[in-house]
Each structure stands twice: as C-alpha cells, then as structure tokens.
Motif scaffolding. Structure first.
Motif, PDB file in Angstrom:
ATOM      1  N   ALA A   1       0.840  -1.201   0.000  1.00  0.00           N
ATOM      2  CA  ALA A   1       0.000   0.000   0.000  1.00  0.00           C
ATOM      3  C   ALA A   1       0.877   1.253   0.000  1.00  0.00           C
ATOM      4  CB  ALA A   1      -0.928  -0.008   1.208  1.00  0.00           C
ATOM      5  N   TYR A   2       1.913   1.250   0.841  1.00  0.00           N
ATOM      6  CA  TYR A   2       2.831   2.391   0.861  1.00  0.00           C
ATOM      7  C   TYR A   2       3.526   2.556  -0.489  1.00  0.00           C
ATOM      8  CZ  TYR A   2       2.944   4.234   5.636  1.00  0.00           C
ATOM      9  OH  TYR A   2       2.639   4.888   6.809  1.00  0.00           O
ATOM     10  N   ALA A   3       3.981   1.458  -1.066  1.00  0.00           N
ATOM     11  CA  ALA A   3       4.686   1.532  -2.343  1.00  0.00           C
ATOM     12  C   ALA A   3       3.798   2.154  -3.416  1.00  0.00           C
ATOM     13  CB  ALA A   3       5.161   0.149  -2.767  1.00  0.00           C
ATOM     14  N   ALA A   4       2.544   1.739  -3.467  1.00  0.00           N
ATOM     15  CA  ALA A   4       1.620   2.288  -4.461  1.00  0.00           C
ATOM     16  C   ALA A   4       1.401   3.775  -4.241  1.00  0.00           C
ATOM     17  CB  ALA A   4       0.284   1.536  -4.403  1.00  0.00           C
ATOM     18  N   GLY A   5       1.209   4.173  -2.982  1.00  0.00           N
ATOM     19  CA  GLY A   5       0.962   5.578  -2.681  1.00  0.00           C
ATOM     20  C   GLY A   5       2.178   6.457  -2.911  1.00  0.00           C
ATOM     21  N   MET A   6       3.358   5.972  -2.515  1.00  0.00           N
ATOM     22  CA  MET A   6       4.578   6.757  -2.683  1.00  0.00           C
ATOM     23  C   MET A   6       4.901   6.939  -4.161  1.00  0.00           C
ATOM     24  SD  MET A   6       6.785   5.114   0.464  1.00  0.00           S
ATOM     25  CE  MET A   6       8.218   6.205   0.359  1.00  0.00           C
ATOM     26  N   ALA A   7       4.700   5.889  -4.960  1.00  0.00           N
ATOM     27  CA  ALA A   7       4.948   5.993  -6.396  1.00  0.00           C
ATOM     28  C   ALA A   7       4.023   7.029  -7.032  1.00  0.00           C
ATOM     29  CB  ALA A   7       4.756   4.632  -7.054  1.00  0.00           C
ATOM     30  N   LYS A   8       2.764   7.017  -6.634  1.00  0.00           N
ATOM     31  CA  LYS A   8       1.815   7.989  -7.185  1.00  0.00           C
ATOM     32  C   LYS A   8       2.163   9.404  -6.748  1.00  0.00           C
ATOM     33  CE  LYS A   8      -3.063   9.265  -7.475  1.00  0.00           C
ATOM     34  NZ  LYS A   8      -2.822   9.770  -8.846  1.00  0.00           N
ATOM     35  N   ALA A   9       2.563   9.570  -5.499  1.00  0.00           N
ATOM     36  CA  ALA A   9       2.893  10.902  -4.988  1.00  0.00           C
ATOM     37  C   ALA A   9       4.046  11.522  -5.775  1.00  0.00           C
ATOM     38  CB  ALA A   9       3.251  10.819  -3.506  1.00  0.00           C
ATOM     39  N   VAL A  10       5.087  10.735  -6.007  1.00  0.00           N
ATOM     40  CA  VAL A  10       6.234  11.239  -6.762  1.00  0.00           C
ATOM     41  C   VAL A  10       5.845  11.506  -8.212  1.00  0.00           C
ATOM     42  CG1 VAL A  10       8.537  10.652  -7.612  1.00  0.00           C
ATOM     43  CG2 VAL A  10       7.927  10.171  -5.245  1.00  0.00           C
ATOM     44  N   GLU A  11       5.066  10.607  -8.786  1.00  0.00           N
ATOM     45  CA  GLU A  11       4.603  10.783 -10.169  1.00  0.00           C
ATOM     46  C   GLU A  11       3.798  12.073 -10.323  1.00  0.00           C
ATOM     47  OE1 GLU A  11       1.312   8.652 -13.068  1.00  0.00           O
ATOM     48  OE2 GLU A  11       2.499   7.380 -11.739  1.00  0.00           O
ATOM     49  N   ASP A  12       3.053  12.431  -9.273  1.00  0.00           N
ATOM     50  CA  ASP A  12       2.214  13.631  -9.319  1.00  0.00           C
ATOM     51  C   ASP A  12       2.966  14.909  -8.951  1.00  0.00           C
ATOM     52  OD1 ASP A  12       0.122  12.054 -10.094  1.00  0.00           O
ATOM     53  OD2 ASP A  12      -0.886  12.026  -8.136  1.00  0.00           O
ATOM     54  N   GLY A  13       4.271  14.800  -8.675  1.00  0.00           N
ATOM     55  CA  GLY A  13       5.071  16.005  -8.487  1.00  0.00           C
ATOM     56  C   GLY A  13       5.498  16.342  -7.078  1.00  0.00           C
ATOM     57  N   ALA A  14       5.290  15.438  -6.125  1.00  0.00           N
ATOM     58  CA  ALA A  14       5.734  15.725  -4.763  1.00  0.00           C
ATOM     59  C   ALA A  14       7.255  15.820  -4.712  1.00  0.00           C
ATOM     60  CB  ALA A  14       5.258  14.639  -3.799  1.00  0.00           C
ATOM     61  N   ARG A  15       7.758  16.812  -4.000  1.00  0.00           N
ATOM     62  CA  ARG A  15       9.195  16.919  -3.787  1.00  0.00           C
ATOM     63  C   ARG A  15       9.624  16.061  -2.602  1.00  0.00           C
ATOM     64  NH1 ARG A  15      12.385  22.528  -2.300  1.00  0.00           N
ATOM     65  NH2 ARG A  15      14.433  21.587  -1.936  1.00  0.00           N
ATOM     66  N   TYR A  16       8.724  15.937  -1.627  1.00  0.00           N
ATOM     67  CA  TYR A  16       8.942  15.069  -0.470  1.00  0.00           C
ATOM     68  C   TYR A  16       7.695  14.233  -0.245  1.00  0.00           C
ATOM     69  CZ  TYR A  16      13.191  17.576   0.777  1.00  0.00           C
ATOM     70  OH  TYR A  16      14.458  18.102   0.760  1.00  0.00           O
ATOM     71  N   VAL A  17       7.901  13.024   0.278  1.00  0.00           N
ATOM     72  CA  VAL A  17       6.800  12.110   0.580  1.00  0.00           C
ATOM     73  C   VAL A  17       6.951  11.659   2.027  1.00  0.00           C
ATOM     74  CG1 VAL A  17       5.681   9.930   0.000  1.00  0.00           C
ATOM     75  CG2 VAL A  17       6.736  11.302  -1.808  1.00  0.00           C
ATOM     76  N   LEU A  18       5.873  11.756   2.792  1.00  0.00           N
ATOM     77  CA  LEU A  18       5.887  11.360   4.199  1.00  0.00           C
ATOM     78  C   LEU A  18       5.016  10.137   4.411  1.00  0.00           C
ATOM     79  CD1 LEU A  18       6.632  11.933   7.198  1.00  0.00           C
ATOM     80  CD2 LEU A  18       4.569  13.356   7.315  1.00  0.00           C
ATOM     81  N   GLN A  19       5.617   9.082   4.962  1.00  0.00           N
ATOM     82  CA  GLN A  19       4.847   7.912   5.383  1.00  0.00           C
ATOM     83  C   GLN A  19       4.244   8.199   6.757  1.00  0.00           C
ATOM     84  OE1 GLN A  19       8.581   5.311   4.649  1.00  0.00           O
ATOM     85  NE2 GLN A  19       6.868   3.901   4.797  1.00  0.00           N
TER      86      GLN A  19
END
Length: 284
Positions: A106-124
């Motif tokens: 679940a984290y992997a799917a969300g983190m991949a989408k966040a970066v794809e959508d332009g996030a500079r940082y991603v927080l779990q």
C-alpha cells in the motif's frame, strides 16, 4: 576579524527545530503525506483535519485504502470533498485498491503515485494517531536544512518517547526488533523499524519501489536499508509515539515472521551483489 564558518547540518537542523515554524518558502514545499488505511473509519477524519490544518500550504494528503469493509474509503472521499470546498483547491485524494495485500505494498503504491504527481517530499504516516501530526513540519524542516534523503521520526534517539499505554513486554520487543535488524544489517539507524519517515523524491526513485520485496511492516526496514546502500543520508528526529485509541492493530503472525526473516534476506542479497561485482554500496 575572521569570517564565521557556515553552520553544519546538525546546527541548521537544530535551528529549524527551535524556530517554532518553517520559513514561508519551506512551508510551501510540495509534500505529500501517504496514509494507508484498512478499517480506520474512526481515526481518519480527525487525522485528515489535523494534517490539513497545519501551516504547510504545500502539504497534501493521499489516502491509500485497501477496500476497507468499514467504509473508510467512502469516508476518505467525503473528507477530500469537504476540504476542497473549504480551501478551494484539491489538498486530499484517495487511491482505492481492490485487495488488502500488505502495508508495504500500500505504501509503495501511494509513494509511487505521490512522486509521479510532483511531490518533492513524501511522508509515510499511519492513520491510527500514533505518529504526531505536530512533528510533520520538523521532519520537513530538517530535510530541507540538511538535504538528507530520509528523515525518520524516531522513538529511540535522545528525546524520543513511547506511549505509557505500552507495557514493558511490548517496549522490550520493539527495542529488540530494532537492535536485531540494525545488527544484522550493520546500520546506525536507531529506529529502523519505524514507520514515520520523510523521503526526498529522488531517494524514492533510487530505492526502486517496484522491486521491494516486503509486504508488511518489514517494508520500513528494507526501504531504509536500500536508501543507505544508495548513499543517502538518513537523519533521525525524536518523536513521542502514541498508542492507537480506536481500532485494532494490523500486526499478525505472518507479518511478524516476515519481519524476522527480511534482515537476513537483505544481508544475503547484499553479499551476493558484492560478489557479483554489482557494488556493495557505501558503509551503512
């Protein structure tokens, strides 16, 4: 008169932690909080409200729901609509998955989408309230001040604390798990099992989420170990870790067994890569 030397990374981090709030430019940094959910209907609305009330205009929330039977996915959509109506822009979204196949995936799917959508940082961040919302700005500030690839909200550095609701057995087990994984992998990260982690986008790219093996809580260990082997700095910021008050823990026997075996699997793979000339990576 001698010119003052520039502050060290540790000194810049201390300045950030003591300032009370981030500079306006830093607060606007594109940051996506990725929050997996499964039966978190009682916790999610309060967590979403608290996060989106922070003075971080660059922050957005991505909920990754694994078809929760208690309606968490629908509640998340309602929260997203409510916050858009209030703010006038989309600050919360929901990624619906069709099956429950582990926290790590679940984290992997969300983190991949966040970066794809332009996030500079991603927080779990967990949805159960165990991770302190008020520390989000500190993690982001330390990342920006030090250029660390990963900043860990740590229970086990000086200043970190655990909930009083945790009994002695649970505290001992948690410390043992960190010592166990850290010793096998040879890392200096004190809270390698912790799940409150801020990632720079390029560090997320480097670890190659698609190839991460861990499905459960050992995802946290594997991700940090991969980041270290790719040469990223991992810094730790003390937090108070609270116990959940609503809902049930998702830890089960299969998850525990995976967590026991994963450090050995990572160590064997690293040794094999070194023998094959793929590079052992930097010392961790």
């Amino acid at each position: 008169m001698t010119e003052a030397s520039p502050p060290t990374a540790a000194e810049r981090a201390a300045q950030v932690l003591g300032a009370g709030r981030l500079p306006e430019e830093w607060a606007a940094t594109p940051l996506t909080v990725v929050m997996p959910t499964y039966n978190e209907a009682g916790n999610l609305p309060g967590m979403a409200d608290a996060l989106l009330a922070l003075g971080l205009p660059g922050l957005s929330l991505l909920v990754v729901d694994d078809s929760s039977p208690d309606g968490t996915g629908e509640i998340a959509e309602d929260c997203a609509r409510r916050h858009q109506e209030t703010s006038g822009r989309r600050r919360m979204s929901v990624l619906h998955r069709t099956e429950k196949d582990g926290l790590g995936r679940a984290y992997a799917a969300g983190m991949a989408k966040a970066v794809e959508d332009g996030a500079r940082y991603v927080l779990q961040m967990d949805a159960d309230g165990s991770h302190p919302v008020e520390k989000v700005a500190d993690l982001l500030g330390v990342a920006l001040a030090t250029d660390a690839g990963v900043v860990v909200g740590s229970r086990y550095v000086q200043g970190g604390t655990l909930s009083e609701a945790w009994g002695a057995h649970r505290k001992l087990l948690s410390r043992w798990a960190n010592a166990y994984a850290g010793t096998i992998l040879g890392t200096r990260v004190r809270d390698i099992t912790g799940g409150f982690n801020l990632w720079r986008a390029d560090a997320v790219h480097a670890v190659d989420l698609a190839s991460v093996d861990s499905a459960g809580y050992s995802f946290q260990v594997e991700m940090k170990y991969r980041a270290l082997r790719h040469g990223f700095d991992v810094m730790e910021v003390p937090i108070h870790f609270e116990d959940r008050t609503v809902g049930e823990s998702k830890m089960n026997l299969m998850v525990q067994l995976e967590s026991v075996g994963m450090p050995w699997k990572l160590r064997v793979r690293a040794a094999r890569d070194a023998r094959g000339g793929l590079g052992a990576g930097p010392s961790v």
